[in-house]
Each structure stands twice: as structure tokens, then as C-alpha cells.
Design a protein around this motif. Structure first.
Motif, short mmCIF file in Angstrom:
data_model
loop_
_atom_site.label_atom_id
_atom_site.label_comp_id
_atom_site.label_asym_id
_atom_site.label_seq_id
_atom_site.Cartn_x
_atom_site.Cartn_y
_atom_site.Cartn_z
N SER A 37 8.80 -20.60 -6.32
CA SER A 37 9.21 -19.23 -6.62
C SER A 37 8.02 -18.32 -6.86
CB SER A 37 10.15 -19.20 -7.83
OG SER A 37 9.49 -19.67 -9.00
N ASN A 38 6.85 -18.89 -7.10
CA ASN A 38 5.64 -18.08 -7.28
C ASN A 38 5.23 -17.38 -5.99
OD1 ASN A 38 4.49 -18.57 -10.16
ND2 ASN A 38 5.10 -20.60 -9.45
N LEU A 39 5.80 -17.79 -4.87
CA LEU A 39 5.50 -17.13 -3.60
C LEU A 39 5.99 -15.68 -3.60
CD1 LEU A 39 6.36 -20.00 -1.09
CD2 LEU A 39 4.08 -19.20 -1.79
N LYS A 40 6.89 -15.34 -4.53
CA LYS A 40 7.36 -13.95 -4.58
C LYS A 40 6.23 -13.00 -4.99
CE LYS A 40 9.30 -14.44 -9.25
NZ LYS A 40 10.55 -14.48 -10.03
N ILE A 41 5.17 -13.53 -5.58
CA ILE A 41 4.00 -12.69 -5.87
C ILE A 41 3.39 -12.20 -4.56
CG2 ILE A 41 1.67 -12.69 -6.84
CD1 ILE A 41 2.58 -14.71 -8.89
N VAL A 42 3.24 -13.12 -3.60
CA VAL A 42 2.69 -12.76 -2.30
C VAL A 42 3.62 -11.83 -1.54
CG1 VAL A 42 1.88 -13.65 -0.09
CG2 VAL A 42 1.40 -14.92 -2.18
N SER A 43 4.92 -12.14 -1.53
CA SER A 43 5.88 -11.31 -0.79
C SER A 43 5.94 -9.90 -1.36
CB SER A 43 7.27 -11.97 -0.81
OG SER A 43 7.80 -12.02 -2.13
N THR A 44 5.89 -9.77 -2.69
CA THR A 44 5.91 -8.44 -3.31
C THR A 44 4.67 -7.65 -2.95
OG1 THR A 44 7.21 -9.28 -5.18
CG2 THR A 44 6.06 -7.19 -5.49
N ALA A 45 3.49 -8.30 -3.03
CA ALA A 45 2.25 -7.61 -2.68
C ALA A 45 2.23 -7.21 -1.21
CB ALA A 45 1.05 -8.51 -3.00
N LEU A 46 2.74 -8.09 -0.34
CA LEU A 46 2.75 -7.81 1.09
C LEU A 46 3.67 -6.63 1.41
CD1 LEU A 46 1.76 -8.75 3.87
CD2 LEU A 46 3.75 -10.26 3.99
N LEU A 47 4.88 -6.63 0.84
CA LEU A 47 5.81 -5.53 1.08
C LEU A 47 5.32 -4.24 0.43
CD1 LEU A 47 9.17 -7.46 0.59
CD2 LEU A 47 8.27 -6.52 2.73
N TYR A 48 4.65 -4.36 -0.71
CA TYR A 48 4.05 -3.20 -1.37
C TYR A 48 3.02 -2.55 -0.46
CZ TYR A 48 0.90 -0.72 -4.57
OH TYR A 48 0.09 0.23 -5.17
N SER A 49 2.21 -3.38 0.19
CA SER A 49 1.18 -2.87 1.09
C SER A 49 1.78 -2.23 2.34
CB SER A 49 0.23 -4.02 1.49
OG SER A 49 -0.75 -3.58 2.38
N ILE A 50 2.84 -2.85 2.88
CA ILE A 50 3.44 -2.36 4.13
C ILE A 50 4.31 -1.12 3.91
CG2 ILE A 50 5.04 -2.92 6.00
CD1 ILE A 50 4.13 -5.83 5.76
N LEU A 51 5.26 -1.21 2.96
CA LEU A 51 6.24 -0.15 2.79
C LEU A 51 5.68 1.09 2.10
CD1 LEU A 51 9.41 -2.23 1.82
CD2 LEU A 51 8.70 -1.40 4.07
N LEU A 52 4.73 0.89 1.20
CA LEU A 52 4.16 2.02 0.48
C LEU A 52 2.82 2.46 1.06
CD1 LEU A 52 5.02 1.10 -3.23
CD2 LEU A 52 6.23 2.60 -1.66
#
Length: 322
Positions: free
Chosen positions: A126-141
Motif C-alpha cells: 500500500s506504500n506504492l500510493k506514495i508514488v502514484s500520488t506524486a505521479l498524478l500530482y506531477s501530471i494533473l497539476l
């Protein structure tokens, strides 16, 4: 012009003393959030009766949403100094239905995943959500992160994995070799879980920042949908007894602290970013470990101290180097 820096403090043309006071207030708020996050699991353990949680978790979540709504409404009425404006366009409220639904889906995925993997594997992956959040933060914002900052995100993820794998252990059960397993459906559900977790957080931040309305009003919209979703989840759940059965003073402490922390997180996402939120959650592991050691007599292992070092280094890389 007001600029939001990378730790969330507002820097403006105010006097140096006013800026310093603002930074101190921000630091206290972040520290309080770290403590609340870190104390959640130990408080749940204290509430257990014969190793079993005696209350309905859906009832607790619903109460937290209701309390956040009440506090936000009260703050809005006080700060705006006028009656609640019911004429606010529904278009401002509707975007908050999406993250509310995503949060509800993820809460169910957490339960469903337990059939396809052991709890330890869930905690680690579940710690992979750190990477997914950062990745989507970079892409969407559209926030480009440097290689140094991506490495800091990687260190946070590694720290979470080490901590989850064996940072703290029950001395009496440490010798019991639990069987680790994960199936392909479980892995696919975990990927979906991490993506939804990141999407809901980033979408909420994007909505909070783009709408030019007061934060308290935005919270009212967000928590209104949260109440509806969690009320439906509680009504459809399998639980026996009354709504407040099994509640103790510690359960109400959990409700109050988690509601307050939810309000802090809305401030963080409005005036800082989800990256700050990730660092708060990661630092809270240290508080969780220390409280588990002091209150629950759990053993701190080498992996706990390794996680401490990695988190400290990640904070330094992300915020300390200019």
C-alpha cells in the motif's frame, strides 16, 4: 501578491514578524497533524476488547464526516458573519461528489483485498500510493519535480515498506512465522487502489485550489457528499447492535482527532500540496512506532530506525537543499 512556498507557508509583503508568526503557526499545524496520524493505530489498539474492535468502523467514519461538516459550517457562519447562502451554484458543489465516491470505493477495496493477500503484504504494497500520488500530482497539476525530489519520494516509499515489513513487532508473536502470499487479482486490485488513492487526493487538491470560494464552504460541500456516501455504506454493512455500541471515551477521542486532522488536511491541500501531505503521513510512522513502543510494549526493530533515517534524508532532499 501572495506566493505559496513549498512548505505551505504564505510569503507576502507583511512584516518579518508577521511572516515568522505565520510560519510558526504552519509548523505547529503540521506537527499536530503528524501526531494525530501517528496516534491513530495505537488508539485503535487501546480500544480493542479481547483483541477485537468492539465498535462499528463505518459508524466511526460517519461520525467523523458529520463532525467535520458541523465544524466547517460553524466556521463558515462565523467568518462570513452572515447566514448560509443557499443560492450558491450547485456547480461548485458537484465536483466534490467525485472524490467522495472514490474514497468510498477505496474503503471497500481495502476490505476486498484481504481475500487476495495477507495483511503484511497489504501494508507493504500500500506504500506504492506514495508514488502514484506524486505521479498524478506531477501530471494533473503540471508540477514538474526534479530528479532530486523524485529520489526523495522514492526514499519515502522505501521507508514505508521497511516500516510496514517489520518496523515494530509484537514480542510475544515475533516468532510466529506468518505466511506471506499475494495473488494476481490481489496485485491488480492493489494497483487500482493506489491509483484511486492518488487520483482522489490530487483531484481534491485541484478542486480546492481552482475554486475561488472560501475553504470552509468547500469543506461543507466535500463533507456533505462524504456523509451521504458513508451513510449508505453504514446502512448496507453487516453490523449488529446499536449505532454507538462498543463506544468508549477513546473512540470519541479518535472521532474528534480524525475530524480535526481532516480539516488540517484541507488547509494543506488548499495552501500547499499533496506532497506535503505525503511527508506528514510518512513522518507519522515515527510517532506511531514510538507510541506503540511506550503504550503497547511493541518492539522497535532495525527496520524502524532505518525508516527514520530514510524519512529524515527525504525531508532534507525535498525541502532542505535550495
Amino acid at each position: 501578491m501572495i506566493v505559496i512556498d513549498n512548505v505551505g507557508a504564505e510569503v507576502s509583503s507583511r512584516s518579518p514578524s508577521a511572516d515568522m508568526l505565520r510560519r510558526v503557526q504552519w509548523a505547529i499545524m503540521l506537527l499536530l497533524s503528524v501526531v494525530i496520524y501517528g496516534s491513530h493505530a495505537p488508539l485503535i489498539s487501546i480500544c480493542r476488547v479481547d483483541g477485537v474492535i468492539p465498535f462499528s468502523s463505518s459508524a466511526v467514519v460517519l461520525l467523523i464526516e458529520v463532525l467535520k461538516f458541523i465544524i466547517s459550517l460553524a466556521c463558515h457562519l462565523i467568518t462570513e458573519n452572515k447566514p448560509f447562502d443557499m443560492s450558491v451554484s450547485w456547480r461548485f458543489a458537484l465536483p466534490y461528489a467525485f472524490p467522495a465516491i472514490l474514497y468510498g470505493v477505496n474503503n471497500n477495496l481495502v476490505i476486498h483485498m484481504q481475500h487476495f493477500m495477507d495483511p503484511s503484504s497489504f501494508q507493504v504494497l500500500s506504500n506504492l500510493k506514495i508514488v502514484s500520488t506524486a505521479l498524478l500530482y506531477s501530471i494533473l497539476l503540471g508540477q514538474r519535480l526534479s530528479i532530486r525530489k523524485w529520489f526523495a519520494i522514492f526514499l519515502l516509499t522505501a521507508a514505508g515498506v521497511f516500516y510496514s515489513y517489520g518496523g515494530i513487532q509484537d514480542v510475544e508473536k515475533a516468532s510466529a512465522a506468518a505466511q506471506l502470499y499475494i495473488t494476481l487479482p490481489g496485485l491488480l486490485i492493489m494497483v487500482i487502489y493506489c491509483l484511486i488513492s492518488g487520483m482522489s487526493a490530487v483531484y481534491t487538491e485541484m478542486t480546492l485550489k481552482t475554486q475561488k470560494i472560501p475553504l470552509n464552504l468547500q469543506n461543507i460541500f466535500l463533507y456533505s457528499f462524504g456523509i451521504v456516501i458513508n451513510l449508505l455504506a453504514h446502512s448496507s454493512g453487516s453490523h449488529n447492535g446499536g449505532f454507538l455500541d462498543g463506544f468508549s471515551i477513546w473512540v470519541f477521542v479518535i472521532v474528534l482527532s480524525q475530524a480535526f486532522n481532516g480539516l488540517i488536511m484541507s488547509v494543506v491541500m488548499k495552501h500547499s500540496s499533496n506532497i506535503t501531505r505525503l511527508f506528514i503521513i510518512s513522518c507519522s510512522m515515527l510517532v506511531n512506532g514510538l507510541l506503540s513502543y511506550m503504550l503497547l510494549q511493541l518492539q522497535l526493530t532495525f527496520l524502524f530506525f532505518l525508516a527514520v533515517v530514510l524519512i529524515g534524508f527525504a525531508v532534507y532532499l525535498f525541502y532542505g537543499i535550495r
